[in-house]
Design an enzyme around this catalytic site. Sequence first.
Site, PDB file in Angstrom:
ATOM      1  N   HIS A  51      11.501   0.667   5.081  1.00 44.85           N
ATOM      2  CA  HIS A  51      10.353  -0.117   4.614  1.00 44.85           C
ATOM      3  C   HIS A  51      10.505  -0.447   3.126  1.00 44.85           C
ATOM      4  CE1 HIS A  51       6.370  -1.735   5.110  1.00 44.85           C
ATOM      5  NE2 HIS A  51       5.914  -1.018   4.104  1.00 44.85           N
ATOM      6  N   SER A 105       4.708  -5.762   2.442  1.00 41.86           N
ATOM      7  CA  SER A 105       3.956  -4.893   3.340  1.00 41.86           C
ATOM      8  C   SER A 105       2.515  -5.388   3.494  1.00 41.86           C
ATOM      9  CB  SER A 105       4.012  -3.448   2.839  1.00 41.86           C
ATOM     10  OG  SER A 105       3.541  -2.555   3.814  1.00 41.86           O
ATOM     11  N   MET A 106       1.536  -4.612   3.041  1.00 44.16           N
ATOM     12  CA  MET A 106       0.142  -5.042   3.113  1.00 44.16           C
ATOM     13  C   MET A 106      -0.067  -6.383   2.426  1.00 44.16           C
ATOM     14  SD  MET A 106      -3.279  -3.139   1.689  1.00 44.16           S
ATOM     15  CE  MET A 106      -4.879  -3.926   1.968  1.00 44.16           C
ATOM     16  N   TRP A 113       0.864  -1.190   0.000  1.00 47.82           N
ATOM     17  CA  TRP A 113       0.000   0.000   0.000  1.00 47.82           C
ATOM     18  C   TRP A 113       0.896   1.234   0.000  1.00 47.82           C
ATOM     19  CZ3 TRP A 113      -0.402   4.199   3.226  1.00 47.82           C
ATOM     20  CH2 TRP A 113      -1.599   4.924   3.214  1.00 47.82           C
ATOM     21  N   ASP A 169      13.041   0.140   9.596  1.00 51.68           N
ATOM     22  CA  ASP A 169      11.711   0.346   9.008  1.00 51.68           C
ATOM     23  C   ASP A 169      10.903   1.285   9.897  1.00 51.68           C
ATOM     24  OD1 ASP A 169       9.054   0.109   8.076  1.00 51.68           O
ATOM     25  OD2 ASP A 169       9.408  -1.930   7.357  1.00 51.68           O
TER      26      ASP A 169
END
Length: 283
Positions: A256, A98-99, A32, A227
């Site tokens: 990240h 991530s997402m 995202w 991150d």
Amino acid sequence: MPFITHETKEQNVDLYFKDYGHGQPVVLIHGWPLSHRAWEQQIWAVVEAGYRCIAYDRRGFGHSDEPWDGFDYSTLASDLHSIITKLELKDAILVGFSMGGGEVVRYCTDYGTDNISKVALISSIIPLVAQKPDNPDGVPQKELDNIMKALQNDRVDFLTDFHKNFYNYDQLKDRVSQAQLEYDWTIAAEASPRATIQAAKAWAETDFRSELKNVNVPCLIVHGDADNIVPIETSADQAAKHIENNTYKIIKNAPHGLNVTHKHELNDALLSFIKQDVKELIA
């Protein structure tokens, strides 16, 4: 453009995808608020290593349809299942950034792993983002609420600073360009506003801790120890403790967005894992 239509009783959703190469399929699930384009530095590496690489846009993002609803993780996992089914993928390797790690784990929960060889969680939100009494290292609810307010009030402005934090830009200007920030902003700004907010609620609120046992195939976990978006203590450290058969790779000083800033380190770890025989990983 290539689309797969996910047909349900409620609606049909067209999902945009790219499909390159041959061999064992590797499915890349983006984070995202970007699109499949975030995988630019990984797609070529996977294909040139001799694998088939499928990267798709989550509903509401990139070129995929923009429905009003359907951004909970079970619906998103059903989109992934539709792609795997309609492309007739066998022995697939799922890679969630991530997402996207949420789709990987929820897929294992809702559909099992009979057709999945391995999975990878890259800078993933798994298992829980939010701070709770039993998750003290998580992101405080006030910070999550501020993100939602900013997205409602001035989404495109919020995205400007978000991507700087995504890459730890002030510290890593030698690894990520201003042009990359602008490119990411363009991709994120063009996403559906509704999808951007609803998807953020999904990754901020969903607790996957009880589902980690469902990841019963070899799992690669890669996270940066710097991150600032998804703290390593609330994500990868926990995932590594509770996913039984995992390989845990911490990339020092990585943010990240290590898929860009530390692309060579990530690609080396990912390809090494993909190439390794499943029997060796289980042993």
